[in-house]
Design an enzyme around this catalytic site. Structure first.
Site, PDB file in Angstrom:
ATOM      1  N   LYS A 153       6.655  -4.242  -4.853  1.00 38.93           N
ATOM      2  CA  LYS A 153       8.068  -3.880  -4.732  1.00 38.93           C
ATOM      3  C   LYS A 153       8.580  -4.065  -3.314  1.00 38.93           C
ATOM      4  O   LYS A 153       9.709  -4.487  -3.098  1.00 38.93           O
ATOM      5  CB  LYS A 153       8.251  -2.423  -5.161  1.00 38.93           C
ATOM      6  CG  LYS A 153       9.700  -1.941  -5.142  1.00 38.93           C
ATOM      7  CD  LYS A 153      10.524  -2.624  -6.204  1.00 38.93           C
ATOM      8  CE  LYS A 153      11.981  -2.220  -6.178  1.00 38.93           C
ATOM      9  NZ  LYS A 153      12.821  -3.176  -6.936  1.00 38.93           N
TER      10      LYS A 153
ATOM     11  N   ASN B  90      -1.430   1.464   5.999  1.00 44.40           N
ATOM     12  CA  ASN B  90      -0.515   0.540   5.339  1.00 44.40           C
ATOM     13  C   ASN B  90      -0.020  -0.403   6.423  1.00 44.40           C
ATOM     14  O   ASN B  90       0.437   0.034   7.470  1.00 44.40           O
ATOM     15  CB  ASN B  90       0.653   1.344   4.738  1.00 44.40           C
ATOM     16  CG  ASN B  90       1.675   0.460   4.066  1.00 44.40           C
ATOM     17  OD1 ASN B  90       1.475  -0.743   3.899  1.00 44.40           O
ATOM     18  ND2 ASN B  90       2.775   1.064   3.657  1.00 44.40           N
ATOM     19  N   GLY B  91      -0.135  -1.721   6.196  1.00 44.44           N
ATOM     20  CA  GLY B  91       0.304  -2.693   7.199  1.00 44.44           C
ATOM     21  C   GLY B  91      -0.801  -3.686   7.495  1.00 44.44           C
ATOM     22  O   GLY B  91      -1.778  -3.782   6.737  1.00 44.44           O
TER      23      GLY B  91
ATOM     24  N   HIS C 122      19.466 -35.969 -11.454  1.00 44.73           N
ATOM     25  CA  HIS C 122      18.775 -36.561 -10.306  1.00 44.73           C
ATOM     26  C   HIS C 122      17.278 -36.294 -10.385  1.00 44.73           C
ATOM     27  O   HIS C 122      16.591 -36.315  -9.371  1.00 44.73           O
ATOM     28  CB  HIS C 122      19.390 -36.037  -9.005  1.00 44.73           C
ATOM     29  CG  HIS C 122      20.826 -36.419  -8.864  1.00 44.73           C
ATOM     30  ND1 HIS C 122      21.234 -37.695  -8.525  1.00 44.73           N
ATOM     31  CD2 HIS C 122      21.968 -35.720  -9.085  1.00 44.73           C
ATOM     32  CE1 HIS C 122      22.558 -37.746  -8.515  1.00 44.73           C
ATOM     33  NE2 HIS C 122      23.026 -36.560  -8.857  1.00 44.73           N
TER      34      HIS C 122
ATOM     35  N   GLU D  37       9.604 -13.985 -13.341  1.00 46.05           N
ATOM     36  CA  GLU D  37       8.739 -13.010 -12.664  1.00 46.05           C
ATOM     37  C   GLU D  37       8.191 -11.948 -13.613  1.00 46.05           C
ATOM     38  O   GLU D  37       7.092 -11.459 -13.417  1.00 46.05           O
ATOM     39  CB  GLU D  37       9.431 -12.371 -11.455  1.00 46.05           C
ATOM     40  CG  GLU D  37      10.573 -11.444 -11.795  1.00 46.05           C
ATOM     41  CD  GLU D  37      11.215 -10.825 -10.572  1.00 46.05           C
ATOM     42  OE1 GLU D  37      10.535 -10.646  -9.558  1.00 46.05           O
ATOM     43  OE2 GLU D  37      12.420 -10.511 -10.641  1.00 46.05           O
TER      44      GLU D  37
ATOM     45  N   LYS E 291      14.513 -13.665 -12.667  1.00 43.52           N
ATOM     46  CA  LYS E 291      14.252 -12.471 -13.496  1.00 43.52           C
ATOM     47  C   LYS E 291      13.324 -12.825 -14.646  1.00 43.52           C
ATOM     48  O   LYS E 291      12.350 -12.154 -14.910  1.00 43.52           O
ATOM     49  CB  LYS E 291      15.575 -11.972 -14.067  1.00 43.52           C
ATOM     50  CG  LYS E 291      16.220 -10.707 -13.812  1.00 43.52           C
ATOM     51  CD  LYS E 291      15.882  -9.680 -12.848  1.00 43.52           C
ATOM     52  CE  LYS E 291      15.033  -9.914 -11.676  1.00 43.52           C
ATOM     53  NZ  LYS E 291      15.541  -9.539 -10.399  1.00 43.52           N
TER      54      LYS E 291
ATOM     55  N   ARG F   5       4.861   0.493  -5.908  1.00 41.53           N
ATOM     56  CA  ARG F   5       4.759  -0.392  -4.748  1.00 41.53           C
ATOM     57  C   ARG F   5       3.767  -1.514  -4.983  1.00 41.53           C
ATOM     58  O   ARG F   5       3.719  -2.467  -4.221  1.00 41.53           O
ATOM     59  CB  ARG F   5       4.326   0.423  -3.516  1.00 41.53           C
ATOM     60  CG  ARG F   5       5.348   1.463  -3.108  1.00 41.53           C
ATOM     61  CD  ARG F   5       4.772   2.449  -2.131  1.00 41.53           C
ATOM     62  NE  ARG F   5       4.540   1.883  -0.810  1.00 41.53           N
ATOM     63  CZ  ARG F   5       5.451   1.809   0.142  1.00 41.53           C
ATOM     64  NH1 ARG F   5       6.656   2.243  -0.083  1.00 41.53           N
ATOM     65  NH2 ARG F   5       5.158   1.297   1.314  1.00 41.53           N
TER      66      ARG F   5
ATOM     67  N   CYS G   1       0.827  -1.205   0.000  1.00 41.34           N
ATOM     68  CA  CYS G   1       0.000   0.000   0.000  1.00 41.34           C
ATOM     69  C   CYS G   1       0.870   1.267   0.000  1.00 41.34           C
ATOM     70  O   CYS G   1       2.009   1.242   0.437  1.00 41.34           O
ATOM     71  CB  CYS G   1      -0.878   0.036   1.243  1.00 41.34           C
ATOM     72  SG  CYS G   1      -1.839  -1.458   1.456  1.00 41.34           S
TER      73      CYS G   1
ATOM     74  N   GLU H 104      19.267 -16.285 -10.089  1.00 42.15           N
ATOM     75  CA  GLU H 104      18.770 -14.940 -10.352  1.00 42.15           C
ATOM     76  C   GLU H 104      18.276 -14.807 -11.796  1.00 42.15           C
ATOM     77  O   GLU H 104      17.240 -14.187 -12.043  1.00 42.15           O
ATOM     78  CB  GLU H 104      19.871 -13.909 -10.046  1.00 42.15           C
ATOM     79  CG  GLU H 104      19.518 -12.470 -10.325  1.00 42.15           C
ATOM     80  CD  GLU H 104      18.321 -11.937  -9.528  1.00 42.15           C
ATOM     81  OE1 GLU H 104      17.829 -12.625  -8.615  1.00 42.15           O
ATOM     82  OE2 GLU H 104      17.876 -10.816  -9.828  1.00 42.15           O
TER      83      GLU H 104
ATOM     84  N   TRP I  17      -2.935  -2.618  -1.701  1.00 41.93           N
ATOM     85  CA  TRP I  17      -2.546  -3.943  -2.190  1.00 41.93           C
ATOM     86  C   TRP I  17      -3.203  -4.917  -1.221  1.00 41.93           C
ATOM     87  O   TRP I  17      -2.852  -4.965  -0.045  1.00 41.93           O
ATOM     88  CB  TRP I  17      -1.027  -4.060  -2.162  1.00 41.93           C
ATOM     89  CG  TRP I  17      -0.490  -5.277  -2.818  1.00 41.93           C
ATOM     90  CD1 TRP I  17      -0.447  -5.533  -4.154  1.00 41.93           C
ATOM     91  CD2 TRP I  17       0.105  -6.411  -2.175  1.00 41.93           C
ATOM     92  NE1 TRP I  17       0.147  -6.750  -4.370  1.00 41.93           N
ATOM     93  CE2 TRP I  17       0.497  -7.307  -3.197  1.00 41.93           C
ATOM     94  CE3 TRP I  17       0.365  -6.762  -0.850  1.00 41.93           C
ATOM     95  CZ2 TRP I  17       1.118  -8.532  -2.929  1.00 41.93           C
ATOM     96  CZ3 TRP I  17       0.975  -7.972  -0.593  1.00 41.93           C
ATOM     97  CH2 TRP I  17       1.347  -8.836  -1.616  1.00 41.93           C
TER      98      TRP I  17
END
Ligand code: F6R
Length: 608
Positions: free
Chosen positions: A603, A101-102, A504, A488, A485, A27, A2, A481, A75
């Site tokens: 983010k 926010n939270g 394996h 996502e 990348k 965000r 948020c 990584e 969010w």
């Protein structure tokens, strides 16, 4: 996550709120709303979807006249994304309005109590509890009501609050969620993050846990939870306003990839003086460094991947055992932190809930915690015993690139410092390594300038179903990584494997045409990697290799090769990751994905 913006002053609030919220879009959010006091009552407009919808509904803010207001991008955590769950939230009479926010962890308990007292709820959110709780405790003194609810709420919150009975005041409070305030020309502004206020001011106050701000048009007063006034000092933000904008690039992600040479330079150059590594902020004597028996690195996502890389660097260079853990695992596994263990937490945002919790757990157990953090003044930066900032600047794209690169540099510097102090490397080794470090920015730039070639290659894989990334040692960390990348931002499934693990199980997934990206930058592992590449190639895979210049042998087992320039074997990640970032980016662009804001992602992940 948020975003909050609030304004009180002599200008119209709504346009300022909308503009500020647009700077917090990075965000991640699924709905947005604003509330403005219009001289008689508090008017509110909110809606599911992008800010554009809110701007249309309010005619760019004109429909909500007034000079004090709060705004929010949500969010979803409690309750689905919807108009009714969007913030702000009112008490029953519409006389108190809140953005949050939270997460209020005990909201159900509080909700039940309030319902018993006759309060009715119109949303599924935890935030609405705050509005009613304020109503319950408000007896004419807003500050008192705020401190009372702070004693009742468990969890995290940054709040912006307006009381209709006090229309010349705006209140803000925080606990474990970021919040800043700034004084502007003719008013005061609150926000979750710096980009939202940069247009108005460069002097900001970082609100600490359980601090309250009471603002009028001209004044700003800070209080603790006991309602006692406190003094705070402002911090000057040196970022360029344009740094928070796209600056001519199609996406923030591409722009930030191009900012990597600068981010690398800015992170290492202030810490190299007269051929020595000087990390003042580490605040450790040589004896203290020598006394470190073990390093525990804790982080999430890409930051975790920088930790995996640095395990090879620390162990190889400084001969210190390193354990790397995902913060979400670390915090619940009752970790053993023996004497002599140093904990390093890595975070771009400095607000990642699990990493912050891991930091707190480590401190509780008496360990010394070093934070490697990009966002200045963030929670992790403030709570760590020592903080080493990466100077990558604001990162807006959800997928990290430049902060990742800057974190790597900070970790290399630390490992080199430890290695030198312990006598594992001598002056000449250090000088060679510093030369290689200094060469990295130009080498990264050269690799970025090769982007058209990667773009062409990426366009061949827009319809891929699965993509694999393999490597050994540091190359395995790079693969982790590279794979993250790609998946996502492009939504193509991909996996990273330690190349020796393939047979394996995973190799059964390889079929005709499957793309296998192979990273081979480590000389001593070339031959082993070539064998693994042949294994997948003979099973029909198309093999793309990322390897060092001169290693033409790779062409024997690869269908497509990207060469990276020579560097120290511990620094290859900084170069090999560039073509992989570009690959992920161009596959996503080719597929028409929302590159800067991939679906379902945020983010700054301030909930666990
Ligand atoms: C991936 C990405 C995330 C973050 C992770 C940790 O591109 O950005 O995986 O690395 O959410 O975030 P910070 O570094 O802010 O703690």
């Amino acid at each position: 996550m948020c975003g909050i913006v609030g304004y009180i002053g002599n200008r119209q609030a709504a346009p300022i709120l909308l503009e500020g919220l647009s700077k917090l879009e990075y965000r991640g959010y699924d709905s947005a709303g604003i509330a403005v006091y219009n001289g008689e009552r508090i008017d509110m407009v909110k809606s599911k979807g992008r800010l554009k919808v809110l701007s249309e509904l309010t005619h760019d803010g004109e429909k909500l006249p007034g000079t004090v207001g709060i705004g929010h991008t949500r969010w979803a955590t409690h309750g689905s994304p919807s108009d009714k769950n969007a913030h702000p939230h009112f008490n029953k009479e519409g006389s108190i309005v809140v953005v949050h926010n939270g997460i209020i962890e005990n909201y159900l308990k509080l909700k039940k109590k309030l319902q018993k007292k006759g309060y009715e709820f119109v949303s599924d959110t935890d935030t609405e509890v705050i509005a009613h709780l304020l109503d319950y405790y408000y007896t004419g003194n807003p500050l008192q009501a705020i401190t009372k609810i702070m004693h009742r709420m468990e969890g995290s919150y940054a709040l912006g609050i307006i009381f209709k009975a006090h229309p010349d005041q705006l209140f803000a409070v925080r606990k474990d969620s970021p919040l800043i305030v700034g004084h502007t020309d003719g008013g005061n502004i609150i926000a979750s993050d710096v980009p939202a206020v940069l247009k108005h001011t460069r002097e900001v106050y970082f609100i600490e846990n359980e601090e309250i701000v009471q603002m009028t048009e001209n004044t700003m007063e800070f209080f603790n939870v006991d309602e006692e006034p406190i003094e705070k000092e402002s911090v000057r933000i040196e970022w360029d306003v344009n740094a928070a904008e796209k600056g001519g690039y199609e996406h923030f992600m591409l722009k930030e990839m191009y900012e990597q040479p600068k981010a690398i330079t800015d992170t290492f150059s202030p810490r190299v003086k007269d051929g020595r590594i000087v990390i003042d902020e580490l605040n450790m004597s040589d004896e203290e460094i020598k006394a470190v028996k073990k390093i525990m690195i804790v982080a999430c996502g890409s930051a975790y991947h920088t930790g995996v890389t640095s395990k090879y660097v620390f162990e190889g260079l400084a001969r210190i055992p390193v354990e790397v853990d995902l913060a979400s695992e670390f915090r619940y596994r009752n970790p053993i932190l023996e004497e002599g263990t140093m904990v390093i937490v890595i975070s771009q945002s400095g607000e990642t809930a699990d990493t912050l919790a891991a930091l707190r757990e480590s401190k509780k157990q008496g360990a010394r915690v070093l934070g490697i953090v990009n966002v200045v003044g963030s929670s992790i930066a403030r709570e760590a015993d020592n903080v080493m900032y990466t100077w990558a600047g604001p990162e807006i794209a959800v997928a990290t690139t430049k902060a990742y690169s800057a974190h790597l540099i900070a970790l290399y510097l630390l490992a080199m410092k430890f290695a030198y102090t312990k006598g594992c490397i001598d002056d000449s080794d250090l000088a060679d390594m510093l030369e290689d470090l200094k060469a990295l920015p130009a080498q990264v730039e050269m690799l970025l300038n090769n982007k058209e070639r990667i773009q062409k290659f990426a366009n061949r894989y827009l319809a891929a179903k699965d993509i694999f990334f393999i490597g050994r040692g540091i190359d395995y960390a790079i693969s982790l990584e590279g794979s993250l990348k790609l998946k996502e931002v492009s939504y193509i499934h991909s996996e990273a494997y330690a190349a020796g693990e393939l047979k394996h199980g995973t190799i059964s997934l390889v079929e005709e045409g499957t793309l296998v990206v192979s990273v081979l930058t480590q000389k001593d592992l070339f031959k082993k990697m070539i064998s693994n590449m042949v294994e997948v190639q003979t099973r029909g895979a198309f093999v793309m290799a990322v390897t060092m210049e001169g290693n033409t042998e790779a062409e024997r087992a690869a269908d497509y090769v990207i060469y990276i320039p020579e560097t120290n074997k511990y620094f290859t990640n900084s170069l090999a990751i560039i073509p992989l970032q570009l690959l992920g980016y161009y596959v996503a662009v080719g597929r028409g994905c929302d590159v800067d804001k991939p679906r379902n992602l945020a983010k700054s992940v301030t909930v666990e």
